[in-house]
Design a protein around this motif. Sequence first.
Motif, short mmCIF file in Angstrom:
data_model
loop_
_atom_site.label_atom_id
_atom_site.label_comp_id
_atom_site.label_asym_id
_atom_site.label_seq_id
_atom_site.Cartn_x
_atom_site.Cartn_y
_atom_site.Cartn_z
N LYS A 209 0.83 -1.21 0.00
CA LYS A 209 0.00 0.00 0.00
C LYS A 209 0.87 1.26 0.00
CE LYS A 209 -4.12 -1.98 2.14
NZ LYS A 209 -5.01 -2.02 3.34
N LEU A 210 1.98 1.22 0.75
CA LEU A 210 2.90 2.36 0.75
C LEU A 210 3.53 2.55 -0.63
CD1 LEU A 210 4.75 1.84 4.17
CD2 LEU A 210 3.13 3.67 3.60
N MET A 211 3.82 1.43 -1.30
CA MET A 211 4.45 1.50 -2.62
C MET A 211 3.47 1.93 -3.71
SD MET A 211 6.88 -1.91 -2.52
CE MET A 211 7.57 -1.65 -4.17
N GLN A 212 2.19 2.01 -3.39
CA GLN A 212 1.19 2.47 -4.35
C GLN A 212 0.95 3.98 -4.27
OE1 GLN A 212 -1.95 -0.33 -3.00
NE2 GLN A 212 -2.18 -0.86 -5.16
N ALA A 213 1.62 4.65 -3.34
CA ALA A 213 1.32 6.07 -3.06
C ALA A 213 1.51 6.97 -4.28
CB ALA A 213 2.17 6.57 -1.90
N TYR A 214 2.63 6.83 -4.98
CA TYR A 214 2.89 7.67 -6.15
C TYR A 214 1.84 7.43 -7.24
CZ TYR A 214 7.48 8.95 -4.28
OH TYR A 214 8.50 9.45 -3.51
N GLU A 215 1.54 6.15 -7.47
CA GLU A 215 0.55 5.81 -8.50
C GLU A 215 -0.84 6.32 -8.12
OE1 GLU A 215 3.92 2.92 -9.05
OE2 GLU A 215 2.88 3.80 -7.35
N GLU A 216 -1.22 6.14 -6.88
CA GLU A 216 -2.56 6.58 -6.46
C GLU A 216 -2.72 8.09 -6.55
OE1 GLU A 216 -3.37 4.98 -2.61
OE2 GLU A 216 -3.92 3.00 -3.39
N ASP A 217 -1.67 8.81 -6.21
CA ASP A 217 -1.72 10.26 -6.30
C ASP A 217 -1.95 10.70 -7.74
OD1 ASP A 217 -1.40 12.94 -5.11
OD2 ASP A 217 0.41 13.03 -6.35
N LEU A 218 -1.28 10.07 -8.68
CA LEU A 218 -1.45 10.41 -10.09
C LEU A 218 -2.83 10.01 -10.59
CD1 LEU A 218 2.08 9.28 -11.30
CD2 LEU A 218 1.17 11.60 -11.53
N ILE A 219 -3.28 8.83 -10.21
CA ILE A 219 -4.62 8.36 -10.61
C ILE A 219 -5.70 9.31 -10.10
CG2 ILE A 219 -6.33 6.54 -10.26
CD1 ILE A 219 -3.94 4.54 -10.32
N ASN A 220 -5.55 9.77 -8.86
CA ASN A 220 -6.51 10.72 -8.28
C ASN A 220 -6.53 12.05 -9.02
OD1 ASN A 220 -7.31 8.88 -6.32
ND2 ASN A 220 -5.84 9.64 -4.80
N ASN A 221 -5.47 12.31 -9.78
CA ASN A 221 -5.40 13.54 -10.58
C ASN A 221 -5.67 13.27 -12.06
OD1 ASN A 221 -4.43 16.03 -8.91
ND2 ASN A 221 -3.22 14.31 -8.12
N VAL B 29 23.53 -2.89 -20.65
CA VAL B 29 22.67 -2.31 -19.62
C VAL B 29 21.25 -2.48 -20.16
CG1 VAL B 29 22.85 0.05 -20.57
CG2 VAL B 29 22.14 -0.29 -18.21
N VAL B 30 20.36 -2.97 -19.31
CA VAL B 30 18.99 -3.30 -19.73
C VAL B 30 17.99 -2.50 -18.92
CG1 VAL B 30 17.25 -5.13 -19.95
CG2 VAL B 30 19.66 -5.63 -20.43
N ALA B 31 17.06 -1.86 -19.61
CA ALA B 31 16.01 -1.09 -18.96
C ALA B 31 14.65 -1.70 -19.28
CB ALA B 31 16.05 0.36 -19.41
N ALA B 32 13.70 -1.46 -18.38
CA ALA B 32 12.33 -1.90 -18.62
C ALA B 32 11.38 -0.78 -18.24
CB ALA B 32 12.01 -3.15 -17.80
N ALA B 33 10.26 -0.73 -18.94
CA ALA B 33 9.19 0.22 -18.64
C ALA B 33 7.89 -0.57 -18.53
CB ALA B 33 9.09 1.28 -19.73
N VAL B 34 7.10 -0.30 -17.51
CA VAL B 34 5.88 -1.07 -17.27
C VAL B 34 4.72 -0.15 -16.92
CG1 VAL B 34 4.83 -2.96 -15.97
CG2 VAL B 34 7.30 -2.90 -16.28
N ILE B 35 3.61 -0.33 -17.62
CA ILE B 35 2.36 0.32 -17.24
C ILE B 35 1.47 -0.76 -16.63
CG2 ILE B 35 0.30 1.57 -18.02
CD1 ILE B 35 1.92 2.56 -20.42
N LEU B 36 1.24 -0.68 -15.35
CA LEU B 36 0.43 -1.69 -14.67
C LEU B 36 -1.06 -1.36 -14.74
CD1 LEU B 36 2.54 -2.22 -11.42
CD2 LEU B 36 2.35 -3.80 -13.36
N LYS B 37 -1.87 -2.40 -14.68
CA LYS B 37 -3.31 -2.20 -14.57
C LYS B 37 -3.62 -1.51 -13.25
CE LYS B 37 -4.23 -6.51 -17.09
NZ LYS B 37 -4.73 -7.90 -16.96
N LYS B 38 -4.71 -0.76 -13.23
CA LYS B 38 -5.08 -0.02 -12.02
C LYS B 38 -5.27 -0.95 -10.83
CE LYS B 38 -8.44 3.40 -10.36
NZ LYS B 38 -9.67 4.17 -10.70
N ASP B 39 -5.79 -2.16 -11.08
CA ASP B 39 -6.07 -3.11 -10.00
C ASP B 39 -5.02 -4.21 -9.91
OD1 ASP B 39 -6.68 -4.34 -12.35
OD2 ASP B 39 -8.59 -5.20 -11.68
N ALA B 40 -3.81 -3.93 -10.38
CA ALA B 40 -2.75 -4.94 -10.37
C ALA B 40 -2.49 -5.45 -8.95
CB ALA B 40 -1.46 -4.34 -10.95
N ASN B 41 -2.28 -6.75 -8.84
CA ASN B 41 -2.00 -7.36 -7.55
C ASN B 41 -0.62 -8.00 -7.59
OD1 ASN B 41 -1.87 -8.73 -5.17
ND2 ASN B 41 -3.73 -9.92 -5.46
N LEU B 42 0.35 -7.29 -7.05
CA LEU B 42 1.74 -7.79 -7.00
C LEU B 42 2.26 -7.72 -5.57
CD1 LEU B 42 3.08 -5.95 -10.18
CD2 LEU B 42 2.54 -8.38 -10.00
#
Length: 254
Positions: free
Chosen positions: A56-68, A88-101
Amino acid sequence: MGYSIKELKEILETISDVNDETLRSIKMDERIGVQKLVAKWMKDQEKRKLALEKYKLMQAYEEDLINNGVTLIAGVDEVGRGPLAGPVVAAAVILKKDANLIGIDDSKKLSKGKRKFFFEQIKTEAVSYGIGICTSKEIDQHNIYEATKIAMERAISNLNPSPQHLLIDAMKLALPISQTSIIKGDANSISIAAASVLAKETRDAMMEELGEKYPEYGFEKHMGYGTKEHLNAIKEKGIIDEHRRSFAPIKEYS
């Protein structure tokens, strides 16, 4: 209750509420084996509780953006800045709003087994994900910092749909997309943690393949880092194309 310890173990696996009436009955069973099962169940529940709180703490940044009103949020991270060989390898991920990880963390803090589990889970919980790679030659050409940014930009370009906002682990990119740079982002954002896992697993697989191609260097063990085994192999066998010639001590052999 008349149940065997094996049967009670199976029953406990279906219980998640500490106030469950069945659990209360099981606790009254004085058999040592049962009491050990209950103790383990209690410990596991505490672990799950802590993991959920962290999630839940790790969702704070995402939730703030979603609320906006921002819904397409991409977490971005990389692995492989420090090794003497490999990309060097990079990854970018867009998670579903209800993602359960629940349980995800910085890839370096996860066991190999958990990384592999989350690697597959992330792909099912993602709206989109992309991988970006910068080779050892490109690292030598640009320097590792610039190569890291290039790998990140490549990963982002592979996302479909395109993100509205980027959450990046301690980095700023020259892209026309709003972004937030987060110190230790892979431990503080679920999106960045997910990117961290994808990048780590992808690079590890590449280094394992390199290990099969050049077994004398042991890449599958040290992943290109400057271990004693790796340095000894370089002294005995010399360097190959996958080594970063701009890195010490590799440049001494160039």
